[in-house]
Scaffold this active site. Structure first.
Site, PDB file in Angstrom:
ATOM      1  N   THR A  35      69.965  25.968  -5.576  1.00 12.56           N
ATOM      2  CA  THR A  35      69.300  24.822  -6.219  1.00 12.56           C
ATOM      3  C   THR A  35      67.930  24.455  -5.648  1.00 12.56           C
ATOM      4  O   THR A  35      67.286  23.557  -6.161  1.00 12.56           O
ATOM      5  CB  THR A  35      70.162  23.531  -6.231  1.00 12.56           C
ATOM      6  OG1 THR A  35      70.188  22.941  -4.938  1.00 12.56           O
ATOM      7  CG2 THR A  35      71.553  23.789  -6.772  1.00 12.56           C
ATOM      8  N   ASP A  36      67.469  25.121  -4.605  1.00 11.70           N
ATOM      9  CA  ASP A  36      66.158  24.767  -4.037  1.00 11.70           C
ATOM     10  C   ASP A  36      65.399  26.007  -3.584  1.00 11.70           C
ATOM     11  O   ASP A  36      64.855  26.043  -2.474  1.00 11.70           O
ATOM     12  CB  ASP A  36      66.332  23.782  -2.883  1.00 11.70           C
ATOM     13  CG  ASP A  36      65.044  23.041  -2.545  1.00 11.70           C
ATOM     14  OD1 ASP A  36      64.147  22.985  -3.409  1.00 11.70           O
ATOM     15  OD2 ASP A  36      64.941  22.515  -1.425  1.00 11.70           O
ATOM     16  N   VAL A  37      65.358  27.021  -4.434  1.00 10.15           N
ATOM     17  CA  VAL A  37      64.618  28.247  -4.104  1.00 10.15           C
ATOM     18  C   VAL A  37      63.133  27.953  -4.285  1.00 10.15           C
ATOM     19  O   VAL A  37      62.696  27.522  -5.352  1.00 10.15           O
ATOM     20  CB  VAL A  37      65.053  29.426  -4.997  1.00 10.15           C
ATOM     21  CG1 VAL A  37      64.235  30.665  -4.668  1.00 10.15           C
ATOM     22  CG2 VAL A  37      66.542  29.700  -4.839  1.00 10.15           C
ATOM     23  N   ASN A  41      61.391  28.173   1.511  1.00 10.12           N
ATOM     24  CA  ASN A  41      62.772  28.471   1.891  1.00 10.12           C
ATOM     25  C   ASN A  41      63.070  29.967   1.918  1.00 10.12           C
ATOM     26  O   ASN A  41      64.221  30.368   1.948  1.00 10.12           O
ATOM     27  CB  ASN A  41      63.747  27.759   0.948  1.00 10.12           C
ATOM     28  CG  ASN A  41      63.737  26.263   1.171  1.00 10.12           C
ATOM     29  OD1 ASN A  41      63.339  25.783   2.225  1.00 10.12           O
ATOM     30  ND2 ASN A  41      64.171  25.517   0.179  1.00 10.12           N
ATOM     31  N   THR A  90      63.252  21.233  -6.129  1.00 12.67           N
ATOM     32  CA  THR A  90      61.958  20.610  -5.898  1.00 12.67           C
ATOM     33  C   THR A  90      61.215  20.546  -7.224  1.00 12.67           C
ATOM     34  O   THR A  90      61.265  21.472  -8.024  1.00 12.67           O
ATOM     35  CB  THR A  90      61.165  21.439  -4.864  1.00 12.67           C
ATOM     36  OG1 THR A  90      61.928  21.494  -3.659  1.00 12.67           O
ATOM     37  CG2 THR A  90      59.804  20.844  -4.591  1.00 12.67           C
TER      38      THR A  90
END
Length: 114
Positions: A35-37, A41, A90
């Site tokens: 959910t936050d690639v 990261n 994001t």
């Protein structure tokens, strides 16, 4: 290493993309959605570089010797089977289904890679 705004060669970008997509495919097979690639990261595992000389005098570039990447920050990761929060990722990397408040799945990670 300072790249002086020199881009990576296309062949290295392809290798990185394949590595990242293999990682996501494995996670998705386990039922995990990151959910936050985002670029912050994704870490490069190798600190060794090779110098590739250009046919043009004075031009040379350093490239990593490995395509191994590490995906980090699983703080907002979700299991596919559980209920999902409406707002994930994001803002700059959000998939359309998240922006529209629709149900989402592992495809949001692929959207973030794109």
């Amino acid at each position: 290493m300072e790249r002086n705004d020199n881009p990576f060669a296309v062949y290295m970008i392809r290798k990185y993309l394949k590595s990242l997509l293999r990682t996501l495919a494995y996670m998705h097979s386990l039922g995990i959605v990151h959910t936050d690639v985002k670029p912050e990261n994704v870490l490069h595992d190798d600190v060794e570089y090779e110098v590739i000389k250009s046919e043009h005098p004075g031009l040379a570039s350093e490239f990593p010797t490995s395509d191994r990447l590490t995906l980090i920050d699983f703080g907002s990761a979700q299991l596919k089977e559980r209920s999902h929060p409406k707002l994930v990722s994001t803002r700059h990397y959000r998939a359309p289904e998240v922006l529209l408040g629709l149900s989402w799945s592992s495809s949001i990670d692929v959207w973030s890679v794109g």
